[in-house]
Design a protein around this motif. Sequence first.
Motif, PDB file in Angstrom:
ATOM      1  N   ARG A  93     -89.742 105.952  56.171  1.00 13.98           N
ATOM      2  CA  ARG A  93     -89.094 105.205  55.097  1.00 13.98           C
ATOM      3  C   ARG A  93     -89.996 105.211  53.875  1.00 13.98           C
ATOM      4  NH1 ARG A  93     -85.525 101.512  57.978  1.00 13.98           N
ATOM      5  NH2 ARG A  93     -84.720 100.775  56.000  1.00 13.98           N
ATOM      6  N   GLU A  94     -89.385 105.256  52.700  1.00 15.68           N
ATOM      7  CA  GLU A  94     -90.106 105.166  51.433  1.00 15.68           C
ATOM      8  C   GLU A  94     -90.246 103.687  51.071  1.00 15.68           C
ATOM      9  OE1 GLU A  94     -91.478 107.631  49.647  1.00 15.68           O
ATOM     10  OE2 GLU A  94     -90.780 109.116  51.093  1.00 15.68           O
ATOM     11  N   ILE A  95     -91.464 103.272  50.779  1.00  9.11           N
ATOM     12  CA  ILE A  95     -91.753 101.889  50.441  1.00  9.11           C
ATOM     13  C   ILE A  95     -92.251 101.838  49.003  1.00  9.11           C
ATOM     14  CG2 ILE A  95     -93.133  99.852  51.048  1.00  9.11           C
ATOM     15  CD1 ILE A  95     -91.216 100.829  53.283  1.00  9.11           C
ATOM     16  N   ALA A  96     -91.759 100.891  48.219  1.00  7.21           N
ATOM     17  CA  ALA A  96     -92.214 100.698  46.836  1.00  7.21           C
ATOM     18  C   ALA A  96     -92.259  99.199  46.561  1.00  7.21           C
ATOM     19  CB  ALA A  96     -91.285 101.389  45.856  1.00  7.21           C
ATOM     20  N   VAL A 107     -94.825  91.832  55.945  1.00 10.23           N
ATOM     21  CA  VAL A 107     -96.241  92.170  56.061  1.00 10.23           C
ATOM     22  C   VAL A 107     -96.315  93.625  56.486  1.00 10.23           C
ATOM     23  CG1 VAL A 107     -98.418  91.692  57.252  1.00 10.23           C
ATOM     24  CG2 VAL A 107     -96.895  89.807  56.628  1.00 10.23           C
ATOM     25  N   LEU A 108     -97.095  94.407  55.739  1.00 14.35           N
ATOM     26  CA  LEU A 108     -97.168  95.852  55.958  1.00 14.35           C
ATOM     27  C   LEU A 108     -98.598  96.296  56.195  1.00 14.35           C
ATOM     28  CD1 LEU A 108     -94.900  96.709  52.926  1.00 14.35           C
ATOM     29  CD2 LEU A 108     -94.236  96.922  55.327  1.00 14.35           C
ATOM     30  N   ASN A 109     -98.765  97.212  57.139  1.00 15.04           N
ATOM     31  CA  ASN A 109    -100.052  97.855  57.374  1.00 15.04           C
ATOM     32  C   ASN A 109    -100.171  98.958  56.331  1.00 15.04           C
ATOM     33  OD1 ASN A 109    -102.140  99.547  58.235  1.00 15.04           O
ATOM     34  ND2 ASN A 109    -101.499  99.538  60.375  1.00 15.04           N
ATOM     35  N   ILE A 110    -101.171  98.880  55.450  1.00 16.46           N
ATOM     36  CA  ILE A 110    -101.334  99.910  54.430  1.00 16.46           C
ATOM     37  C   ILE A 110    -102.609 100.726  54.645  1.00 16.46           C
ATOM     38  CG2 ILE A 110     -99.881  98.794  52.706  1.00 16.46           C
ATOM     39  CD1 ILE A 110    -102.510  97.970  51.261  1.00 16.46           C
ATOM     40  N   GLY A 111    -103.014 100.811  55.915  1.00 14.88           N
ATOM     41  CA  GLY A 111    -104.150 101.664  56.257  1.00 14.88           C
ATOM     42  C   GLY A 111    -103.748 103.126  56.138  1.00 14.88           C
ATOM     43  N   TYR A 112    -104.736 103.992  55.946  1.00 15.40           N
ATOM     44  CA  TYR A 112    -104.451 105.424  55.792  1.00 15.40           C
ATOM     45  C   TYR A 112    -103.799 106.018  57.042  1.00 15.40           C
ATOM     46  CZ  TYR A 112    -107.251 105.232  51.543  1.00 15.40           C
ATOM     47  OH  TYR A 112    -107.723 104.935  50.295  1.00 15.40           O
ATOM     48  N   GLU A 113    -104.099 105.465  58.220  1.00 16.56           N
ATOM     49  CA  GLU A 113    -103.514 105.982  59.460  1.00 16.56           C
ATOM     50  C   GLU A 113    -102.027 105.627  59.585  1.00 16.56           C
ATOM     51  OE1 GLU A 113    -106.208 103.751  59.560  1.00 16.56           O
ATOM     52  OE2 GLU A 113    -107.662 105.377  59.409  1.00 16.56           O
ATOM     53  N   ALA A 114    -101.607 104.553  58.910  1.00 16.18           N
ATOM     54  CA  ALA A 114    -100.229 104.075  59.036  1.00 16.18           C
ATOM     55  C   ALA A 114     -99.333 104.520  57.890  1.00 16.18           C
ATOM     56  CB  ALA A 114    -100.220 102.545  59.106  1.00 16.18           C
ATOM     57  N   SER A 136     -96.882 102.312  46.455  1.00 15.58           N
ATOM     58  CA  SER A 136     -95.843 103.102  47.106  1.00 15.58           C
ATOM     59  C   SER A 136     -96.463 103.951  48.202  1.00 15.58           C
ATOM     60  CB  SER A 136     -95.102 103.979  46.097  1.00 15.58           C
ATOM     61  OG  SER A 136     -95.984 104.905  45.519  1.00 15.58           O
ATOM     62  N   PHE A 137     -95.672 104.187  49.233  1.00 16.68           N
ATOM     63  CA  PHE A 137     -96.114 105.012  50.351  1.00 16.68           C
ATOM     64  C   PHE A 137     -94.929 105.295  51.257  1.00 16.68           C
ATOM     65  CE2 PHE A 137     -96.852 100.579  51.396  1.00 16.68           C
ATOM     66  CZ  PHE A 137     -96.360 100.432  52.683  1.00 16.68           C
ATOM     67  N   GLN A 138     -95.179 106.126  52.232  1.00 16.06           N
ATOM     68  CA  GLN A 138     -94.183 106.414  53.249  1.00 16.06           C
ATOM     69  C   GLN A 138     -94.737 105.903  54.571  1.00 16.06           C
ATOM     70  OE1 GLN A 138     -93.391 110.525  54.722  1.00 16.06           O
ATOM     71  NE2 GLN A 138     -91.513 110.267  53.542  1.00 16.06           N
ATOM     72  N   ALA A 139     -93.896 105.236  55.359  1.00 15.08           N
ATOM     73  CA  ALA A 139     -94.319 104.700  56.647  1.00 15.08           C
ATOM     74  C   ALA A 139     -93.170 104.818  57.640  1.00 15.08           C
ATOM     75  CB  ALA A 139     -94.747 103.247  56.509  1.00 15.08           C
ATOM     76  N   ARG A 140     -93.518 104.768  58.902  1.00 15.67           N
ATOM     77  CA  ARG A 140     -92.513 104.848  59.958  1.00 15.67           C
ATOM     78  C   ARG A 140     -92.167 103.451  60.457  1.00 15.67           C
ATOM     79  NH1 ARG A 140     -90.954 109.519  61.596  1.00 15.67           N
ATOM     80  NH2 ARG A 140     -92.139 111.381  61.086  1.00 15.67           N
TER      81      ARG A 140
END
Length: 143
Positions: free
Chosen positions: A77-80, A48-55, A67-71
């Motif tokens: 980390r690169e997420i796809a 489960v991933l937080n895909i809010g703009y702040e995260a 796809s996005f980058q998150a900590r």
Amino acid sequence: MELPSTKPYLIRAIHQWCCDNGFTPYLAVAVDARTRVPPEHVRDGQIVLNIGYEATAHLSLSNEGISFQARFGGMAREIAIPVGNVAAIYARENGAGMAFEPELAAPEEAAADGCADYLPAADEPDPTTPSPTAGRPRLQRVK
């Protein structure tokens, strides 16, 4: 001519609805060999991933994938995620959202695609048969 799937459009719409109303959009993902997520955070074949703009950074919600980058633990980390692997998108605060039937790839098909970053170990649960976790809220698919 086959019509394109409505799934990516619904994902984008619910994401926008969450953001417009001050909610945190969460994405439930069925993990297989095509997903690029930190394997140490995968539980029962799901994440489960937080895909809010702040995260997130560089968030892209396309018809083919997310796809996005998150900590994670302070490391970027690169997420796809292929759109087919999305099991649900919902607001963390109230659970409002939508659930989908994930379209998991067979291990042979994913390996042929060159996407073998996440392959479960022999002692790891099979990601195609997620088990329910007691005490967690559950989304229900509506028809």
